[in-house]
Design a protein around this motif. Structure first.
Motif, PDB file in Angstrom:
ATOM      1  N   LYS A   3       0.810  -1.213   0.000  1.00  0.00           N
ATOM      2  CA  LYS A   3       0.000   0.000   0.000  1.00  0.00           C
ATOM      3  C   LYS A   3       0.845   1.267   0.000  1.00  0.00           C
ATOM      4  CE  LYS A   3      -4.338  -1.597   0.895  1.00  0.00           C
ATOM      5  NZ  LYS A   3      -5.393  -1.448  -0.017  1.00  0.00           N
ATOM      6  N   LYS A   4       2.060   1.235   0.512  1.00  0.00           N
ATOM      7  CA  LYS A   4       2.859   2.458   0.575  1.00  0.00           C
ATOM      8  C   LYS A   4       3.301   2.940  -0.809  1.00  0.00           C
ATOM      9  CE  LYS A   4       7.300   0.272   1.515  1.00  0.00           C
ATOM     10  NZ  LYS A   4       8.409   0.197   2.423  1.00  0.00           N
ATOM     11  N   TYR A   5       3.133   2.109  -1.811  1.00  0.00           N
ATOM     12  CA  TYR A   5       3.486   2.498  -3.180  1.00  0.00           C
ATOM     13  C   TYR A   5       2.279   3.008  -3.973  1.00  0.00           C
ATOM     14  CZ  TYR A   5       7.736  -0.067  -2.150  1.00  0.00           C
ATOM     15  OH  TYR A   5       8.897  -0.506  -1.583  1.00  0.00           O
ATOM     16  N   ILE A   6       1.121   3.096  -3.311  1.00  0.00           N
ATOM     17  CA  ILE A   6      -0.122   3.461  -3.980  1.00  0.00           C
ATOM     18  C   ILE A   6      -0.605   4.815  -3.466  1.00  0.00           C
ATOM     19  CG2 ILE A   6      -2.532   2.798  -4.343  1.00  0.00           C
ATOM     20  CD1 ILE A   6      -0.607   0.796  -5.590  1.00  0.00           C
ATOM     21  N   THR A   7      -0.951   5.707  -4.387  1.00  0.00           N
ATOM     22  CA  THR A   7      -1.559   7.001  -4.052  1.00  0.00           C
ATOM     23  C   THR A   7      -2.853   7.096  -4.832  1.00  0.00           C
ATOM     24  OG1 THR A   7       0.611   8.018  -3.751  1.00  0.00           O
ATOM     25  CG2 THR A   7      -1.253   9.506  -4.096  1.00  0.00           C
ATOM     26  N   LYS A   8      -3.968   7.402  -4.127  1.00  0.00           N
ATOM     27  CA  LYS A   8      -5.278   7.502  -4.784  1.00  0.00           C
ATOM     28  C   LYS A   8      -5.895   8.864  -4.531  1.00  0.00           C
ATOM     29  CE  LYS A   8      -6.859   2.753  -4.914  1.00  0.00           C
ATOM     30  NZ  LYS A   8      -7.999   1.875  -4.738  1.00  0.00           N
ATOM     31  N   GLU A   9      -6.546   9.390  -5.557  1.00  0.00           N
ATOM     32  CA  GLU A   9      -7.317  10.634  -5.469  1.00  0.00           C
ATOM     33  C   GLU A   9      -8.575  10.460  -6.304  1.00  0.00           C
ATOM     34  OE1 GLU A   9      -6.785  13.233  -3.614  1.00  0.00           O
ATOM     35  OE2 GLU A   9      -4.678  13.036  -3.103  1.00  0.00           O
ATOM     36  N   ASN A  31       0.624   3.995  -9.052  1.00  0.00           N
ATOM     37  CA  ASN A  31       1.312   2.826  -8.517  1.00  0.00           C
ATOM     38  C   ASN A  31       2.801   3.021  -8.763  1.00  0.00           C
ATOM     39  OD1 ASN A  31       2.542   0.279  -8.152  1.00  0.00           O
ATOM     40  ND2 ASN A  31       0.621  -0.770  -8.614  1.00  0.00           N
ATOM     41  N   GLU A  32       3.529   3.392  -7.705  1.00  0.00           N
ATOM     42  CA  GLU A  32       4.959   3.687  -7.858  1.00  0.00           C
ATOM     43  C   GLU A  32       5.771   2.440  -8.163  1.00  0.00           C
ATOM     44  OE1 GLU A  32       6.672   6.885  -5.335  1.00  0.00           O
ATOM     45  OE2 GLU A  32       4.825   6.583  -4.188  1.00  0.00           O
ATOM     46  N   LYS A  33       5.339   1.311  -7.692  1.00  0.00           N
ATOM     47  CA  LYS A  33       6.080   0.079  -7.944  1.00  0.00           C
ATOM     48  C   LYS A  33       5.988  -0.321  -9.421  1.00  0.00           C
ATOM     49  CE  LYS A  33       6.978  -4.035  -5.311  1.00  0.00           C
ATOM     50  NZ  LYS A  33       6.538  -4.908  -4.242  1.00  0.00           N
ATOM     51  N   GLU A  34       4.787  -0.190  -9.998  1.00  0.00           N
ATOM     52  CA  GLU A  34       4.564  -0.541 -11.400  1.00  0.00           C
ATOM     53  C   GLU A  34       4.852   0.619 -12.346  1.00  0.00           C
ATOM     54  OE1 GLU A  34       3.614  -3.626 -12.436  1.00  0.00           O
ATOM     55  OE2 GLU A  34       3.682  -4.317 -10.348  1.00  0.00           O
ATOM     56  N   LYS A  35       5.034   1.837 -11.782  1.00  0.00           N
ATOM     57  CA  LYS A  35       5.272   3.052 -12.576  1.00  0.00           C
ATOM     58  C   LYS A  35       4.109   3.318 -13.541  1.00  0.00           C
ATOM     59  CE  LYS A  35       9.692   3.829 -11.354  1.00  0.00           C
ATOM     60  NZ  LYS A  35      10.063   4.910 -10.506  1.00  0.00           N
ATOM     61  N   THR A  36       2.873   3.232 -13.001  1.00  0.00           N
ATOM     62  CA  THR A  36       1.689   3.463 -13.807  1.00  0.00           C
ATOM     63  C   THR A  36       0.710   4.375 -13.068  1.00  0.00           C
ATOM     64  OG1 THR A  36       0.564   1.513 -12.910  1.00  0.00           O
ATOM     65  CG2 THR A  36       1.791   1.217 -14.973  1.00  0.00           C
ATOM     66  N   ILE A 147       3.950  11.701  -8.860  1.00  0.00           N
ATOM     67  CA  ILE A 147       4.167  11.463 -10.294  1.00  0.00           C
ATOM     68  C   ILE A 147       5.565  11.934 -10.699  1.00  0.00           C
ATOM     69  CG2 ILE A 147       3.441  12.112 -12.632  1.00  0.00           C
ATOM     70  CD1 ILE A 147       0.561  12.326 -11.477  1.00  0.00           C
ATOM     71  N   GLU A 148       5.928  13.144 -10.269  1.00  0.00           N
ATOM     72  CA  GLU A 148       7.224  13.704 -10.688  1.00  0.00           C
ATOM     73  C   GLU A 148       8.397  12.885 -10.179  1.00  0.00           C
ATOM     74  OE1 GLU A 148       6.878  17.789  -9.415  1.00  0.00           O
ATOM     75  OE2 GLU A 148       6.375  18.422 -11.453  1.00  0.00           O
ATOM     76  N   ARG A 149       8.318  12.375  -8.968  1.00  0.00           N
ATOM     77  CA  ARG A 149       9.464  11.612  -8.452  1.00  0.00           C
ATOM     78  C   ARG A 149       9.616  10.262  -9.132  1.00  0.00           C
ATOM     79  NH1 ARG A 149       6.883  10.933  -2.779  1.00  0.00           N
ATOM     80  NH2 ARG A 149       5.867   8.919  -2.942  1.00  0.00           N
ATOM     81  N   ASN A 150       8.628   9.862  -9.922  1.00  0.00           N
ATOM     82  CA  ASN A 150       8.709   8.611 -10.664  1.00  0.00           C
ATOM     83  C   ASN A 150       8.990   8.821 -12.149  1.00  0.00           C
ATOM     84  OD1 ASN A 150       7.989   6.162  -8.874  1.00  0.00           O
ATOM     85  ND2 ASN A 150       6.638   7.804  -8.193  1.00  0.00           N
ATOM     86  N   LEU A 151       9.150  10.085 -12.557  1.00  0.00           N
ATOM     87  CA  LEU A 151       9.477  10.364 -13.959  1.00  0.00           C
ATOM     88  C   LEU A 151      10.908   9.938 -14.267  1.00  0.00           C
ATOM     89  CD1 LEU A 151       7.904  13.913 -14.447  1.00  0.00           C
ATOM     90  CD2 LEU A 151       7.058  11.736 -15.332  1.00  0.00           C
ATOM     91  N   PRO A 152      11.153   9.514 -15.507  1.00  0.00           N
ATOM     92  CA  PRO A 152      12.533   9.177 -15.878  1.00  0.00           C
ATOM     93  C   PRO A 152      13.422  10.404 -15.731  1.00  0.00           C
ATOM     94  CG  PRO A 152      10.986   8.569 -17.626  1.00  0.00           C
ATOM     95  CD  PRO A 152      10.216   9.331 -16.597  1.00  0.00           C
TER      96      PRO A 152
END
Length: 162
Positions: A3-9, A31-36, A147-152
């Motif tokens: 759950k710590k890798y999931i953000t919902k709005e 989903n930060e783990k899946e990058k989606t 989102i930004e911290r998971n961008l390439p």
């Protein structure tokens, strides 16, 4: 532990996702783990809810904006027991209904924030526009940061050592 890798709005989809209804609430899940990022229509019958998935790697820009095209107006009427009682005494049950609907009306204009997500697909640029829903608490700044911290190519800002 996942759950710590999931953000919902919960936001309102304005435009940009073809198979989702415009002007309709969607649940946005990062989903930060899946990058989606998954967008799912917020329907009571989950089987009817359309969805779309965007790879974070395709995102080129994310920004928060103040909506200048949409403002939600909330009206609240004060229903006092006194008005209902007076209406009932004067005109019976119909008077009670009319009396309960009289009173002061409060109107509030709510400025909504939105989030714009730009991405590349098939060599073309696309935009997804989402707005807050009046009365639904959201944290668009947090969503943008996730989102930004998971961008390439994201490089975290390090503390300056003195």
């Amino acid at each position: 532990f996942g759950k710590k890798y999931i953000t919902k709005e919960t936001l309102k989809h304005i435009s940009g996702i073809p198979n989702l209804m415009n002007e309709y609430p969607v649940i946005v899940t990062v989903n930060e783990k899946e990058k989606t990022i998954e967008f799912v229509e917020n329907r009571r019958k989950k089987k009817l809810a359309a969805n779309a998935i965007l790879s974070i790697d395709k995102i080129t820009h994310v920004e928060i904006f103040h909506s200048d095209r949409q403002q939600d107006i909330i009206r609240q009427r004060s229903h006092s027991a006194r008005n209902t009682l007076v209406g009932a005494v004067v005109a019976g049950p119909v008077g009670a209904i009319i009396g309960s609907n009289t009173g002061k009306e409060k109107t509030a204009i709510i400025d909504l924030l939105g989030i714009l997500i730009e991405y590349q697909s098939d060599g073309e640029s696309h935009e997804i526009v989402l707005l807050e829903i009046a009365g639904v608490p959201t944290s668009l700044q947090h969503l943008k940061a996730v989102i930004e911290r998971n961008l390439p190519g994201f490089v975290p800002v390090k503390s300056l050592e003195l």
